[in-house]
Design an enzyme around this catalytic site. Structure first.
Site: not given
Ligand code: CO8
Length: 258
Positions: A64, A109, A112, A132
């Site tokens: 998400a 997400g 999921e 998460e």
């Molecule tokens: N949300 C928003 N932006 C994101 C997300 C995300 N989940 N994942 C990546 N991005 C963005 C980064 O911020 C980055 O943006 P910018 O270039 O502007 O800095 C761009 O995408 C590229 O990402 P990275 O530079 O981080 O790329 P890497 O190759 O270094 O890393 C990863 C890739 C490992 C995937 C890393 O981006 C990461 O860890 N992302 C987050 C993953 C995560 O934690 N996902 C779970 C999110 S929580 C969730 O899904 C909960 C679901 C239920 C919600 C219920 C709500 C109440």
């Protein structure tokens, strides 16, 4: 209809829905969730198999959208979780098979979403996880419900409590995905699987899906009774007559979906 974050491709009875938000690795914001909702709600009988994948080579869905979630209060968090959960439930209960072709990161997400699909196949570069708790939240798009069903409580709890990210071969080992392919083969394999499904009777596939999905949450007697009822329903379909007549006359069945 044009979507900002979805790319839709159709060929024969197969529709491919590609999630495309390249700036955030296809992370799901509420606009994307609403677009997916609109798209799946509008599917008609010309789509007999749906394939869901992510745009680009790196990510299926990286979760998400954290930038959207960062500022939510409790009722907003509740509503955001509910939106995702409802859209994913709609996908899970579509009357057609849904294949997730997991081409890269399937985190939070994203994992999921893949789990709401009937079948998951993955690229060897795919990575799965429920990270998460590292963000101070729990899986909110039904991951605490579906992950234990797929991989058992022990491994689900390990993944969710540690937030660890696993590779495609580990996902295969624990039964989270059915198969792992080289990245360039993944979509071909998804289309090949979909084409095998297209050869079969659509109503029978729908009833089999209903029997598996609804039977899973019933006790043994309830699940067996449900299958029995749906099995009986097959015998009012033209496709049952066609399938059996084709077998007995040594010809290929021509199903019409009725
Ligand atoms: N949300 C928003 N932006 C994101 C997300 C995300 N989940 N994942 C990546 N991005 C963005 C980064 O911020 C980055 O943006 P910018 O270039 O502007 O800095 C761009 O995408 C590229 O990402 P990275 O530079 O981080 O790329 P890497 O190759 O270094 O890393 C990863 C890739 C490992 C995937 C890393 O981006 C990461 O860890 N992302 C987050 C993953 C995560 O934690 N996902 C779970 C999110 S929580 C969730 O899904 C909960 C679901 C239920 C919600 C219920 C709500 C109440």
């Amino acid at each position: 209809m044009d979507y900002e974050f979805l790319k839709i491709e159709r060929q024969d009875g197969i529709t491919v829905m590609k999630i495309s938000a390249p700036k955030s690795l296809n992370a799901l914001n509420s606009t994307i969730l609403k677009e997916i909702d609109t798209f799946v709600s509008g599917l008609d009988s010309t789509t007999r198999v749906l394939i869901i994948t992510g745009d680009g080579e790196k990510s299926f869905v990286a979760g998400a959208d954290i930038s959207e979630m960062a500022h939510l209060n409790e009722p907003q968090g509740f509503e955001f979780g509910k939106l995702g959960a409802q859209v994913f439930r709609k996908i899970e209960t579509l009357p057609i098979p849904v294949i997730a072709a997991v081409n890269g990161f399937a985190l939070g997400g994203g994992c999921e979403l893949a789990m709401a699909c009937d079948i998951r196949i993955a690229s060897s570069k795919a990575k799965f996880g429920q990270p998460e708790v590292g963000l101070g939240i729990i899986p909110g798009f039904s991951g605490t419900y579906r992950l234990p069903k797929l991989v058992g409580q022990g491994y689900a709890k390990e993944m969710i409590y540690t937030g660890k990210v696993i590779r495609a071969d580990e996902a295969l080992r624990i039964g989270l995905v059915n198969a792992v392919y080289e990245p360039e083969e993944l979509m071909y394999k998804a289309l090949e699987m979909a084409a095998m499904m297209l050869k079969n009777a659509p109503v029978a596939i729908r009833l089999a899906k209903q029997s598996i999905n609804e039977g899973y949450d019933l006790d043994a007697d309830g699940a067996i009774a449900l299958e029995n009822k749906l099995f009986g329903q097959c015998f009012v379909t033209k496709d049952q007559k066609e399938g059996m007549d084709a077998f007995l006359n040594k010809r290929k069945a021509d199903f019409i979906g009725e």
